[in-house]
Motif scaffolding. Structure first.
Motif, PDB file in Angstrom:
ATOM      1  N   THR A 231       0.731  -1.230  -0.253  1.00  0.00           N
ATOM      2  CA  THR A 231       0.153  -0.011   0.003  1.00  0.00           C
ATOM      3  C   THR A 231       0.979   1.250  -0.069  1.00  0.00           C
ATOM      4  OG1 THR A 231      -1.801  -1.233   1.177  1.00  0.00           O
ATOM      5  CG2 THR A 231      -1.897   1.233   1.255  1.00  0.00           C
ATOM      6  N   THR A 232       1.935   1.295   0.673  1.00  0.00           N
ATOM      7  CA  THR A 232       2.756   2.406   0.719  1.00  0.00           C
ATOM      8  C   THR A 232       3.627   2.776  -0.563  1.00  0.00           C
ATOM      9  OG1 THR A 232       3.400   1.870   3.126  1.00  0.00           O
ATOM     10  CG2 THR A 232       4.884   3.375   1.951  1.00  0.00           C
ATOM     11  N   ALA A 233       3.770   1.577  -1.029  1.00  0.00           N
ATOM     12  CA  ALA A 233       4.491   1.751  -2.555  1.00  0.00           C
ATOM     13  C   ALA A 233       3.461   2.247  -3.839  1.00  0.00           C
ATOM     14  CB  ALA A 233       4.774   0.204  -3.200  1.00  0.00           C
ATOM     15  N   PHE A 234       2.182   2.050  -3.535  1.00  0.00           N
ATOM     16  CA  PHE A 234       1.067   2.405  -4.309  1.00  0.00           C
ATOM     17  C   PHE A 234       1.154   4.092  -4.326  1.00  0.00           C
ATOM     18  CE2 PHE A 234      -0.948  -1.750  -4.718  1.00  0.00           C
ATOM     19  CZ  PHE A 234      -0.261  -1.970  -5.853  1.00  0.00           C
ATOM     20  N   GLU A 235       1.028   4.173  -2.664  1.00  0.00           N
ATOM     21  CA  GLU A 235       0.749   5.859  -2.554  1.00  0.00           C
ATOM     22  C   GLU A 235       1.973   6.763  -2.876  1.00  0.00           C
ATOM     23  OE1 GLU A 235       0.584   5.376   1.860  1.00  0.00           O
ATOM     24  OE2 GLU A 235      -1.728   5.002   1.773  1.00  0.00           O
ATOM     25  N   HIS A 236       3.101   6.091  -3.057  1.00  0.00           N
ATOM     26  CA  HIS A 236       4.261   6.793  -3.521  1.00  0.00           C
ATOM     27  C   HIS A 236       4.748   6.540  -4.866  1.00  0.00           C
ATOM     28  CE1 HIS A 236       4.683   7.245   0.644  1.00  0.00           C
ATOM     29  NE2 HIS A 236       5.318   8.285   0.563  1.00  0.00           N
ATOM     30  N   GLY A 237       3.672   6.098  -5.707  1.00  0.00           N
ATOM     31  CA  GLY A 237       3.672   5.902  -7.200  1.00  0.00           C
ATOM     32  C   GLY A 237       4.753   4.847  -7.789  1.00  0.00           C
ATOM     33  N   ILE A 238       4.679   3.786  -7.071  1.00  0.00           N
ATOM     34  CA  ILE A 238       5.453   2.669  -7.136  1.00  0.00           C
ATOM     35  C   ILE A 238       4.580   1.617  -7.628  1.00  0.00           C
ATOM     36  CG2 ILE A 238       7.225   1.088  -6.419  1.00  0.00           C
ATOM     37  CD1 ILE A 238       7.980   3.308  -4.213  1.00  0.00           C
ATOM     38  N   SER A 239       4.780   0.876  -8.777  1.00  0.00           N
ATOM     39  CA  SER A 239       4.284  -0.290  -9.178  1.00  0.00           C
ATOM     40  C   SER A 239       4.698  -1.455  -8.497  1.00  0.00           C
ATOM     41  CB  SER A 239       4.347  -0.705 -10.754  1.00  0.00           C
ATOM     42  OG  SER A 239       3.551   0.294 -11.531  1.00  0.00           O
ATOM     43  N   VAL A 240       4.016  -2.665  -8.153  1.00  0.00           N
ATOM     44  CA  VAL A 240       4.474  -3.667  -7.487  1.00  0.00           C
ATOM     45  C   VAL A 240       4.217  -5.232  -8.351  1.00  0.00           C
ATOM     46  CG1 VAL A 240       3.783  -5.146  -5.404  1.00  0.00           C
ATOM     47  CG2 VAL A 240       3.505  -2.523  -5.406  1.00  0.00           C
TER      48      VAL A 240
END
Length: 434
Positions: free
Chosen positions: A93-102
């Motif tokens: 979730t933190t990754a998404f909030e910072h524009g990071i694909s997973v």
């Protein structure tokens, strides 16, 4: 045109799979650059034990603060191979909030919270890829949600856990008992010190939930999947299976109802004919049989676990996600437009193999047959024989039914247990793949 600024990757977790991902990223850097269209750089590795020696990984990349790694502002893609629910869920979730694909290999998390994670990815316009979460190196998730996107999948049946397949294969081929086969699997590294997740079907059930959601365009959670482990499968069950021209596998079975109005998802041991392609899957391999309306029957086969196979699937997702980043696009997200209900196990219709210990006297067979008839379960074949252990006044009665609802079978078994002439229900095994 080749982009010169590298795409930066944060690796969350560096165990068996994570370390292999890091190794391949390093040794195949030039190939990955050519395939993606830009350099890809391992920018940080989040771990729990920083003192552990990790060969081939620059110690300067190691950190214990995964959150800070994701928040530093220059990460393009996060690879999550931590496993479990937390902290993996919070980090994704933190990754998404910072524009990071997973890219994730986390089957447990996706089976439990896949809908919420997909919604978060869509909210931020990012990718969530997870080929490695199901069947290791076998390309399965992407073909089902992309190659078969224009088709209608009606059934998926497969072996999706290598540990259980190794155990059952050894029981079949050598005549070993369950514990003996499990001990061998543990000694060879196929089974964990605590094999519960594998042998009780939890691992396969998580994968079944993910596959069902993709196959039927509906949300299927882990709790929706009927699960039955294989610890009660015995050498006697294999002997009975061989007499029927079958073997036994732990299967994940996902089906669309005939009327198209519901789906079922289940994991349990089952007898399958030796003529079925899944019967020949040996050792710790996985195989998944997909039945689609237009494409017909397709089978996906290969190693389903291990560092290198799983890392292969992770790197395949990484290439796809990085290409999407360069194109300023995203790949397919969740498809749950059908919103079909998941029917209970009682609605599943299949055949059954039931072994009973009964009194060895006249009239027993008629009494048992009447009990089946009273519950609407039709008998296909019956075999009666004296007990192999020489116990007097007792016999073994093996009944194979025609197709019937699981609820009817359960009612039949409960009624059989109450008969004075039935000493015990030795085993119940579903018969699939015919």
């Amino acid at each position: 045109m080749m982009r010169t600024r590298p795409l930066k990757v944060a690796l969350l977790g560096c165990g068996v799979v994570g370390s292999e991902v890091a190794r391949i990223m390093t040794t195949h850097a030039d190939d990955l650059t050519a395939r993606i269209g830009a350099p890809v750089e391992l920018a940080g590795v989040a771990v729990r034990r920083p003192s552990k020696v990790r060969e081939g990984i620059d110690p300067a990349l190691i950190t214990t603060d995964a959150t800070a790694l994701l928040k530093r502002g220059d990460i393009d893609v996060a690879i999550e191979v931590i496993g479990g629910i937390e902290p993996a869920r919070t980090l994704i979730t933190t990754a998404f909030e910072h524009g990071i694909s997973v890219v994730s290999a986390n089957k447990a998390l996706l089976a439990q919270d896949g809908a919420a994670l997909h919604a978060a990815a869509e909210q931020y316009g990012l990718d969530l890829y997870y080929e490695a979460a199901v069947a290791g190196a076998i390309p399965l998730v992407r073909p089902m949600r992309e190659s078969l996107a224009g088709d209608k999948i009606n059934r998926v049946m497969g072996i999706v856990n290598g540990t259980t397949n190794f155990i059952l294969d050894k029981m079949d081929s050598t005549g070993a008992g369950y514990q003996e086969a499990l001990d061998e699997a543990t000694a060879l590294g196929y089974a964990e010190a605590d094999p519960t997740a594998d042998v009780e079907g939890y691992d396969a059930a998580a994968k079944a939930a993910i596959l069902a959601g993709i196959a039927f365009h509906t949300r299927v959670r882990l709790d929706d999947v009927y699960r039955e482990g294989m610890t009660e499968v015995s050498a006697a069950d294999f002997a009975s299976a061989k007499r029927m021209g079958c073997t036994i596998k732990l299967l994940a079975i996902l089906e669309r109802a005939a009327d198209g109005e519901s789906v079922t998802a289940r994991v349990h041991p089952a007898m399958i004919p030796l003529s079925h392609p899944l019967a020949s899957v040996r050792e710790a391999y996985n195989a998944v049989f997909v039945e689609a309306e237009a494409a017909g029957r397709l089978m996906f086969y290969g190693p389903g676990a291990g560092g290198s196979p799983t890392a292969s699937a992770v790197l395949g997702d990484l290439v796809a996600v990085c290409r999407n980043k360069l194109a300023e696009a995203t790949g397919p997200g969740e498809s749950a437009y059908t919103q079909l209900p998941v029917s209970p196990m009682g609605d599943v219709v299949t055949r059954y193999h039931i072994s009973l210990d009964v009194a060895d006297k006249p009239g027993v067979l008629a009494q048992v047959a009447t009990t089946f008839a009273e519950h609407g379960v039709s008998i296909d074949t019956v075999r009666q024989q004296g007990r192999p252990d020489g116990v007097g006044n007792e016999a073994s009665l093996v009944v194979v039914t025609h197709r019937a609802p699981d609820a009817s079978l359960s009612g039949t078994v409960e009624a059989l247990r109450k008969l004075d002439t039935v000493r015990g229900v030795a085993s119940i095994m579903r018969v699939e793949g015919e």
